[in-house]
Enzyme design. Sequence first.
Site, PDB file in Angstrom:
ATOM      1  N   PRO A 199      44.828  54.705  12.391  1.00  0.00           N
ATOM      2  CA  PRO A 199      43.498  54.156  12.081  1.00  0.00           C
ATOM      3  C   PRO A 199      42.572  54.127  13.286  1.00  0.00           C
ATOM      4  CG  PRO A 199      45.105  52.385  12.187  1.00  0.00           C
ATOM      5  CD  PRO A 199      45.880  53.669  12.323  1.00  0.00           C
ATOM      6  N   THR A 226      39.306  54.606  13.914  1.00  0.00           N
ATOM      7  CA  THR A 226      38.051  53.849  13.931  1.00  0.00           C
ATOM      8  C   THR A 226      38.296  52.348  13.930  1.00  0.00           C
ATOM      9  OG1 THR A 226      36.795  55.638  12.917  1.00  0.00           O
ATOM     10  CG2 THR A 226      35.920  53.433  12.647  1.00  0.00           C
ATOM     11  N   ASP A 227      39.369  51.895  13.295  1.00  0.00           N
ATOM     12  CA  ASP A 227      39.692  50.465  13.340  1.00  0.00           C
ATOM     13  C   ASP A 227      39.961  50.017  14.776  1.00  0.00           C
ATOM     14  OD1 ASP A 227      40.061  49.416  10.386  1.00  0.00           O
ATOM     15  OD2 ASP A 227      40.942  51.417  10.442  1.00  0.00           O
ATOM     16  N   TYR A 228      40.654  50.850  15.533  1.00  0.00           N
ATOM     17  CA  TYR A 228      40.943  50.496  16.921  1.00  0.00           C
ATOM     18  C   TYR A 228      39.686  50.553  17.783  1.00  0.00           C
ATOM     19  CZ  TYR A 228      45.953  50.247  16.150  1.00  0.00           C
ATOM     20  OH  TYR A 228      47.198  49.860  15.723  1.00  0.00           O
ATOM     21  N   GLY A 237      37.880  47.447  16.960  1.00  0.00           N
ATOM     22  CA  GLY A 237      38.528  46.294  17.571  1.00  0.00           C
ATOM     23  C   GLY A 237      38.170  46.140  19.032  1.00  0.00           C
TER      24      GLY A 237
END
Length: 420
Positions: A176, A178-180, A183
């Site tokens: 993932p 883009t999630d990282y 974040g």
Amino acid sequence: MNNSNFILDQLKENGALYGVRVLELGSTVSGPFCGRIFADFGAEVVKVEAPGGDPIRGLGHEYQGKSLYAASILRNKDNISINLRSSEGQTLIKKLLPEFDIVIENFRPGTLEKWGLGYDELSKIKPDIILTRISGYGQTGPYSGKPGYGVIGEAMSGLRDLIGEPDRPPSRVAMPLTDYITGLYSMIGTLMALRVRDLTGTGQIVDVSLIESAFSFVESQVPAYAQKKVIETRAGSRLPNSAPNTIFKCGDGQYVHIAALADSVFRRLTQAMAQPQLADDPRFRTQSARNANEAEIERIVQDWALGKDSASIQALLDQAEVPATKIFNMKDIFSDPHFEQRKMLINVPDDDVGHVTLAGVVPKLSTTPGTIKWAGKKVGQDTEHILSKYLGLSEVEIAALEDDGVVYTGQENYEQSVKV
């Protein structure tokens, strides 16, 4: 010992963010990853999880019934389980709030407001609270109410169109990404808001969008399109306009990535290849010339690479100080001395499976480094402790809340709780 020395000693022992308290309401990756960085550097992070468990527990691999993904991303956090959809659960959050500096959430915009936990309500309880809000499209704008995941933000941002081979559909990184990215931006924004609060006593909202976070990584293309109407697209393993900068297959079937884009580095590459005449060839003498003849210089380097195994190529390029590496997989990483010496593979004791190896702490701080104290815990493992510590609730009161479905203390079968 003066006060500043005492504080520094505390931070050295406990981490740069010791004394900061974070209430993490988010789920899956972006919110918990933001909270995980806080926890790695000494903040007290309390993860609020639904009785059925965070969806992250169903992703990735399990070992002896334990989610290995959760073991990593929920590490260093206390874990309490509260049903946020219940009015009683919402009341518990409001009662806990005065004890915390930061709230992290990544629900769809409007969800916290529906639960009576929006910024207006929370700031009445604690005026200097920092509310970090992660969502697909941001808290405002015509798409703000739409559901969004990291891959959706990646696609809409333009980043996804750059991943893959030019003659094939857009691909993706098998994690993932883009999630990282989001974040990390959430962590940065929250730290800036924390500094403002410490200087002024004023809290604020940190509004972080998955789309905008991914979009920021394609920043070089914005002026290129605005001024020249250039639309970049997939280039495979190449980085456009930086030849040679791509992967090459070696004689043993392994791949190495060679980045010799600068003129001085390219000249060193030609020496390592025993073909120094290439550095003076008009087609390759300058970076712009190499870019114009990208396919040809890549063909020459590829022919050279096929005549040697990857270890030999690595040794030659290391000696010539040409940036290059074999494409590593996880087996390579676990056997590499640099990862070991940099403490990027940490063997952490675990109550459930004995021990688990987790990725190390980034970045490295010389005076107040981060640490991994424990792996991610079971759902609700600290519910009793936290509610007793901060709200003074007795065992009987907590048991009554659990009977009513408001909290979960982890006393029931863990496997059954996750599947609720």
